[in-house]
Design an enzyme around this catalytic site. Sequence first.
Site, PDB file in Angstrom:
ATOM      1  N   SER A 133      -8.249  84.494 -28.719  1.00 50.45           N
ATOM      2  CA  SER A 133      -8.398  83.260 -27.953  1.00 50.45           C
ATOM      3  C   SER A 133      -9.117  82.158 -28.713  1.00 50.45           C
ATOM      4  O   SER A 133      -9.042  80.993 -28.319  1.00 50.45           O
ATOM      5  CB  SER A 133      -9.149  83.544 -26.648  1.00 50.45           C
ATOM      6  OG  SER A 133      -8.402  84.397 -25.823  1.00 50.45           O
ATOM      7  N   HIS A 151      -7.259  92.822 -19.847  1.00 49.48           N
ATOM      8  CA  HIS A 151      -7.983  93.664 -20.791  1.00 49.48           C
ATOM      9  C   HIS A 151      -8.523  94.927 -20.118  1.00 49.48           C
ATOM     10  O   HIS A 151      -8.576  95.997 -20.736  1.00 49.48           O
ATOM     11  CB  HIS A 151      -9.148  92.898 -21.415  1.00 49.48           C
ATOM     12  CG  HIS A 151      -8.768  92.036 -22.571  1.00 49.48           C
ATOM     13  ND1 HIS A 151      -8.022  92.497 -23.631  1.00 49.48           N
ATOM     14  CD2 HIS A 151      -9.043  90.729 -22.853  1.00 49.48           C
ATOM     15  CE1 HIS A 151      -7.846  91.518 -24.510  1.00 49.48           C
ATOM     16  NE2 HIS A 151      -8.452  90.433 -24.057  1.00 49.48           N
ATOM     17  N   HIS A 166      -2.157  83.098 -25.398  1.00 48.46           N
ATOM     18  CA  HIS A 166      -1.474  84.294 -25.893  1.00 48.46           C
ATOM     19  C   HIS A 166      -1.004  85.106 -24.703  1.00 48.46           C
ATOM     20  O   HIS A 166      -1.283  84.771 -23.545  1.00 48.46           O
ATOM     21  CB  HIS A 166      -2.425  85.142 -26.762  1.00 48.46           C
ATOM     22  CG  HIS A 166      -3.700  85.486 -26.053  1.00 48.46           C
ATOM     23  ND1 HIS A 166      -3.773  86.412 -25.047  1.00 48.46           N
ATOM     24  CD2 HIS A 166      -4.960  84.988 -26.196  1.00 48.46           C
ATOM     25  CE1 HIS A 166      -5.010  86.493 -24.588  1.00 48.46           C
ATOM     26  NE2 HIS A 166      -5.750  85.619 -25.272  1.00 48.46           N
ATOM     27  N   GLU A 172      -9.539  75.944 -17.660  1.00 46.82           N
ATOM     28  CA  GLU A 172      -9.161  77.290 -18.092  1.00 46.82           C
ATOM     29  C   GLU A 172      -9.243  78.292 -16.948  1.00 46.82           C
ATOM     30  O   GLU A 172     -10.292  78.458 -16.320  1.00 46.82           O
ATOM     31  CB  GLU A 172     -10.073  77.774 -19.226  1.00 46.82           C
ATOM     32  CG  GLU A 172      -9.655  79.155 -19.735  1.00 46.82           C
ATOM     33  CD  GLU A 172     -10.725  79.862 -20.541  1.00 46.82           C
ATOM     34  OE1 GLU A 172     -10.368  80.806 -21.277  1.00 46.82           O
ATOM     35  OE2 GLU A 172     -11.912  79.497 -20.440  1.00 46.82           O
TER      36      GLU A 172
END
Length: 529
Positions: A114, A344, A382, A335
């Site tokens: 990131s 994750h 990503h 964001e």
Amino acid sequence: MKVNVWLLFCCGLVCGGPIKPKFPDQEKDPVFWNNWAQKTLKNALTLQTLNQQMAKNLILFLGDGMGIATVTAARILKGQLSGKSGEETQLEMDKFPYVALSKTYNTNAQVPDSAGTATAYLCGVKANEGTVGVSAAAVRAQCNTTQGNEVTSILRWAKDAGKSVGIVTTTRVNHATPSAAYAHCVDREWFSDNEMPVEAVEAGCKDIARQLFENIPNIDVIMGGGRKYMFPKNMSDVEYPGDKKQTGTRKDGRNLVQEWTNRMKDKNGQYVWNKRQLLSLNPNNVDHILGLFEPGDLSYELERNQDTDPSLTEMVEVAIKILKRNPRGFYLLVEGGRIDHGHHEGKAKQALYEAVEMDRAIGMAGLMTSIHDTMTVVTADHSHVFTFGGYTQRGSSIFGLAPMVSDLDQMPFTSILYGNGPGFKITSGARENVSTVDYEHNDYQAQSAVPLRYETHGGEDVAVFTKGPMAHLLHGVHEQNYIPHVMAYAACIGQNRDHCLSKNRASSPTLSLVLPSLAALLTVAHLLC
């Protein structure tokens, strides 16, 4: 075929009842699909008239880890949360007229992180993984490679042009994505001087939290988490006074929040740390806001205390109300950072609810701005090794079981799976029977093919959705660092400004009407004379 029917029936029993189609009956009529396609075609034809106005405002929504599979799954979830089957639902970003693909690799990594990606879509240059706001000549964790390799971001370009600028995130405000907007750091983990090697501090490298307030000292809006990195080591947190894990981290003894408050005393600056304080502000009386709502990252949307913690949508609403008061316009980075964290951890439900919340924030921004003067871009840094499949039926819960079992171990599986991560489980030498666990639990970790404590990013391209002035310049397949150059071009900031004067003349509806009229009057006057 008989086996498939039996499997569908069995899955219906496991899921709590027989499977029933949830799609509308009108979908059985070809007229429905033809009319929908024709309406879409007419809308597409209107795009022949390109919006070449100058963008007064720029908004970048960054879904951290929001690959295309995540976008699709979030779309279905959004629809199912409103009682629909989900597949036919439109996300707010789906309504944007232009879509492109972005190549996300870092200069030294096929599958990126990131930090390197943030440097690309904010500073306009590709960089090494783990570094923010520096070129690829800088080496991760090597302090002496910082100086001379700094690169500036579009947030800085906008600020230099007189626009108001803001950062809103669900992570720490000094996390990888937001930090590339203001910091120049060879290690994304240097949140405060506490996380830095002694030799780096002695060599003069600055931690990211410090750079937030020193590099661009008058960022108009800063909202997110990360309180503990702003306060002296062991200083109790205002919200969690008895929790030693949430105390301040700074070794230099500085109280960056107090320093900011002192500096903004005569500049209509407000510091807030909870939802009540944020929503009680009158945006007309606030020029600068620092909102730090957690010691670290903000809570997941599914776990958020709705009485004390603001949602991403609420933060965006306040941010735009403050920023839009500037007659020169604004640049806002938003964001949805915890989409990435959910993936994750193998917790797809957490990740997808974060994506749906970011879509709500996109909708709010759309209501508060105009496509005529505001360029809005939605993209991801990503992807992840996240997927869903298994021939699920229309309207099936996005978190449910696939309507079949493995033909190797005869065990059921959820539609959502990961290529790697913490969800890999072997019980008595066999894959876990997921029908015996609560696979729709908020923290359920979907099964993965490879055991890892932490699931990894994916390397495929990500989508870029765009609307507003010059949105058509984001089309096809692009390098990720192209994004801020387009946004800067649209707003006439940064290095592309030669076109601005002629464009303003050409795009001004007043001038285009007045000039011909003046010419006609002069002609008549000449004839009369």
